[in-house]
Write a protein that holds these residues in place. Structure first.
Motif, PDB file in Angstrom:
ATOM      1  N   VAL A 316       8.342  16.538 -11.367  1.00 15.38           N
ATOM      2  CA  VAL A 316       9.064  16.766 -12.614  1.00 15.38           C
ATOM      3  C   VAL A 316       8.189  17.526 -13.605  1.00 15.38           C
ATOM      4  O   VAL A 316       7.020  17.179 -13.821  1.00 15.38           O
ATOM      5  CB  VAL A 316       9.515  15.428 -13.223  1.00 15.38           C
ATOM      6  CG1 VAL A 316      10.235  15.665 -14.551  1.00 15.38           C
ATOM      7  CG2 VAL A 316      10.412  14.680 -12.244  1.00 15.38           C
ATOM      8  N   GLU A 317       8.745  18.572 -14.210  1.00  9.41           N
ATOM      9  CA  GLU A 317       8.003  19.365 -15.184  1.00  9.41           C
ATOM     10  C   GLU A 317       8.036  18.688 -16.545  1.00  9.41           C
ATOM     11  O   GLU A 317       9.102  18.397 -17.082  1.00  9.41           O
ATOM     12  CB  GLU A 317       8.601  20.769 -15.275  1.00  9.41           C
ATOM     13  CG  GLU A 317       7.826  21.710 -16.184  1.00  9.41           C
ATOM     14  CD  GLU A 317       8.353  23.125 -16.129  1.00  9.41           C
ATOM     15  OE1 GLU A 317       8.776  23.643 -17.190  1.00  9.41           O
ATOM     16  OE2 GLU A 317       8.348  23.723 -15.033  1.00  9.41           O
ATOM     17  N   THR A 318       6.848  18.441 -17.100  1.00 11.56           N
ATOM     18  CA  THR A 318       6.735  17.833 -18.422  1.00 11.56           C
ATOM     19  C   THR A 318       5.810  18.690 -19.284  1.00 11.56           C
ATOM     20  O   THR A 318       5.038  19.508 -18.779  1.00 11.56           O
ATOM     21  CB  THR A 318       6.169  16.404 -18.334  1.00 11.56           C
ATOM     22  OG1 THR A 318       4.871  16.451 -17.724  1.00 11.56           O
ATOM     23  CG2 THR A 318       7.081  15.506 -17.513  1.00 11.56           C
ATOM     24  N   ARG A 333       2.252  23.008 -19.384  1.00  6.59           N
ATOM     25  CA  ARG A 333       3.168  22.316 -18.474  1.00  6.59           C
ATOM     26  C   ARG A 333       2.411  21.624 -17.343  1.00  6.59           C
ATOM     27  O   ARG A 333       1.439  22.164 -16.819  1.00  6.59           O
ATOM     28  CB  ARG A 333       4.161  23.296 -17.861  1.00  6.59           C
ATOM     29  CG  ARG A 333       5.127  23.946 -18.839  1.00  6.59           C
ATOM     30  CD  ARG A 333       6.080  24.893 -18.094  1.00  6.59           C
ATOM     31  NE  ARG A 333       7.158  25.388 -18.941  1.00  6.59           N
ATOM     32  CZ  ARG A 333       7.117  26.518 -19.628  1.00  6.59           C
ATOM     33  NH1 ARG A 333       6.040  27.277 -19.574  1.00  6.59           N
ATOM     34  NH2 ARG A 333       8.146  26.900 -20.359  1.00  6.59           N
TER      35      ARG A 333
END
Length: 630
Positions: A316-318, A333
């Motif tokens: 998941v990109e956070t 990111r």
């Protein structure tokens, strides 16, 4: 202060890696794996986000540095008024827990030194509790992470909340060695083994590995350095290969194209594997093949463009707002949203690499044959769909020409392997599919008025990805359409290097393809692909000139990032970039192939195909024999 991207050298242990700057600072290290959170994240923020610097007191940058030949052991020399000192940095290939070894050795006179260690777990966010164990050892702990710093000589380690520091001096012939060792916080901390034995073992490991290189051309040192770099991007326990060791180094300073590349892209790893195969490294091919089967297990419709080094799917990109970004380039990111994209070219990349591995004598078992059949069943139903393409654009899906060609490659390579795999019943369907895709590309991907293949159906834009056509066997090098496309690609030239495609945006502008602000530099792999194409079409001298132009922009220790800004003369993007180093090795082979390469079963092309008469779609499965695995 954080250095330029090209100021960094790489050390690694085949499970993670660190970047060492010319100022003696390690500004990036993720533990215990490439895709773990960083404990040194100054590269994307400031010293307060974690770094470890060892340098002469008051010195800014080193005098010179280099790798011990054919290894990943870095030697940095500092010359001061009081004398000279050498710092040797390395990470022993993992036999347990990750550790960074830094040996300070006096060369002449006496040099006053300073060491400052700032550990910040969880990507530069968490300040650990730090305590003194004894006169030469300190331990920093926070949550699941622990880092132990040990010195093998009497130094005064001063522990404060922000950092651990010490001042010491070395005279000619004297040595002080520091070891930083990560471990899970619930395990006892210990300083590890004898550092001289660790150094000798590390040197022996790399020298043994590089001795297997088949390339014997005029750029052997250059090729070996790139191969060592690619090996350092390999996650030894599983066989996965990461695209780079860093996250969020910008493609344009101040822009928002800042991506996390610490994962295993199927495309990048297949490119890397083909490169290693032609260079003589079959063990990596076997390990990657096994990783692939484990990672993609399941329905072919669930195939992801990228996976974690262990094969994990949830990436998941956070965003990390506590990090200011490299030279203010935001956002920072972690994770990558491309994991959810449809990228049809990946199926072709995987089958192309399996075919290359098979031709090189790598055993292909029943599971892989089933994987091939399932991929083809999926592509027969979905190759006509638009996708995100090679460049993973974050705009709308399109019918990218390169993606269609890679679907053709999938059908072509499956046909070549059908007899060996016992899949003759599917051969007629795959042959028809291959022919249909070829007609579709020639009808919709070619623009008569422009005289070239375009980026996607209906586009008026040129894309450097079409330079891969002759290597993949879709068209022969002497095809007029290919030659017209090569001339059109020259429009992407920017001060002697190639952009990926036209209209890539710029500062304060939006890229028309992906809708993101900010531009990007020239894409180094594209320049090298162009050099390959020039060599294949008889313009070898021109290809060599372009190749050597790319060699000139490597940093002082031979590393390349993803992009190059020829105006500011700076490297851009994540470092070191597998794509760039793979392309460099392949171009060296294209300009100066070897007989050993042919004995390795790789013919004339990096993908393992011999081209033959692929241009009209006939005789494509008869260009070479494929040996059955036993």
């Amino acid at each position: 202060m954080v250095g330029r991207i090209e100021d960094y050298a790489l050390i690694g242990d085949l499970e993670t890696a660190a970047l060492v700057g010319k100022d003696g600072a390690i500004d990036w290290l993720c533990v215990p794996r490439f895709d773990s959170p960083a404990c040194f994240a100054a590269l994307l923020g400031s010293e307060d986000n974690g770094r470890w610097r060892i340098a002469p007191a008051g010195a800014a940058t080193c005098s010179r540095r280099s790798y011990v030949p054919d290894t990943l052991v870095l030697e940095t020399v500092w010359e001061t008024v009081g004398g000279a000192v050498k710092v040797t940095d390395f990470m022993p290939p993992r036999g347990g827990l990750p550790q960074v070894v830094r040996r300070v050795e006096g060369l002449s006179g006496r040099v006053a030194m300073r060491a400052d260690l700032t550990v910040r777990f969880d990507n530069g966010r968490i300040v650990p509790w730090t305590r003194t164990v004894d006169a030469r050892t300190v331990v920093a702990v926070a949550g699941p992470d622990s880092a132990l710093l040990h010195a093998d000589a009497a130094v005064d380690l001063s522990v404060t909340t922000p950092r651990t520091s010490c001042a010491f001096s070395v005279a000619a012939g004297e040595r002080v060695t520091f070891v930083l060792r990560w471990s899970p916080s619930h395990l006892p901390a210990n300083p590890g083994g004898d550092t001289e034995e660790l150094l000798a073992g590390t040197l022996d490991f790399w020298r043994t590995w590089t001795s297997k290189c088949l390339y014997q051309g005029p750029w052997r040192d250059v090729v070996v350095r790139s191969l060592v770099t690619l090996k350092a991007l390999t996650y030894e326990p599983t066989g996965g290969i990461v695209a780079a060791v860093t996250s969020s180094l910008p493609e344009c300073l101040g822009g928002e194209r800042n991506w996390d590349y610490r994962f295993c892209w199927l495309r990048d790893s297949t490119f890397t594997l083909s490169c290693l195969l032609r260079s003589g490294y079959r063990e990596e091919a076997v390990a990657w093949k096994d990783w692939l089967v484990r990672a993609v297990a399941g329905e072919p419709s669930d195939l992801q463009p990228l996976y974690g080094v262990g094969g994990q799917r949830r990436l998941v990109e956070t965003l990390a707002p506590w990090l200011a970004g490299y030279e203010g380039s935001e956002p920072v990111r972690f994770g990558n949203a491309a994991v959810g994209q449809l990228q049809l070219d990946v199926y072709g990349e995987v089958l192309n690499t399996v075919y290359s591995a098979l031709r090189a004598g790598v055993a292909i078992d029943t599971q892989v044959w089933r994987l091939i059949a399932s991929f083809m069943e999926y592509l027969e139903k979905h190759w006509r769909e638009p996708d995100a393409g090679l460049w993973e654009v974050r705009g709308p899906r399109r019918h990218f020409v390169h993606s269609k060609i890679m679907c053709w490659v999938a059908a072509d390579r499956a046909l070549r392997m059908a007899r060996v795999a016992g899949l003759r019943g599917s051969a007629e369907r795959w042959r028809a599919m291959r022919q249909e895709i070829r007609k579709d590309v020639l009808r919709h991907g070619w623009d008569d008025e422009m005289g070239c293949f375009v980026q996607y159906y209906g586009s008026r834009r040129v894309d450097a990805a079409v330079l891969l056509m002759p290597k993949l066997g879709f068209l022969p090098p002497d095809d007029r359409r290919l030659r017209g496309t090569l001339e059109a690609v020259r429009r992407l030239d920017h001060h002697g290097f190639l952009r990926r495609y036209a209209d890539t945006g710029g500062p304060g502008r939006v890229n028309e393809v992906d809708g993101l602000y900010g531009g990007e530099g020239t894409f180094l792999a594209c320049s090298l692909w162009f050099a390959d194409s020039l060599a294949m079409t008889g313009r070898r001298d021109e290809g060599r000139e372009l190749f050597e132009r790319v060699l000139d922009v490597r940093n002082d220790v031979g590393l390349l990032s993803e992009e190059w800004d020829p105006v500011s003369r700076r490297q851009l993007g994540n470092l070191p970039q597998a794509f760039s180093h793979v392309a460099l090795v392949n171009t060296a082979f294209a300009l100066h192939g070897t007989r050993a390469e042919s004995r390795n079963g790789n013919g004339r092309h990096g993908d393992g195909s011999r081209n033959g008469r692929h241009g009209d779609g006939s005789r494509t499965e008869s260009g070479s024999r494929v040996r059955a695995a036993r």
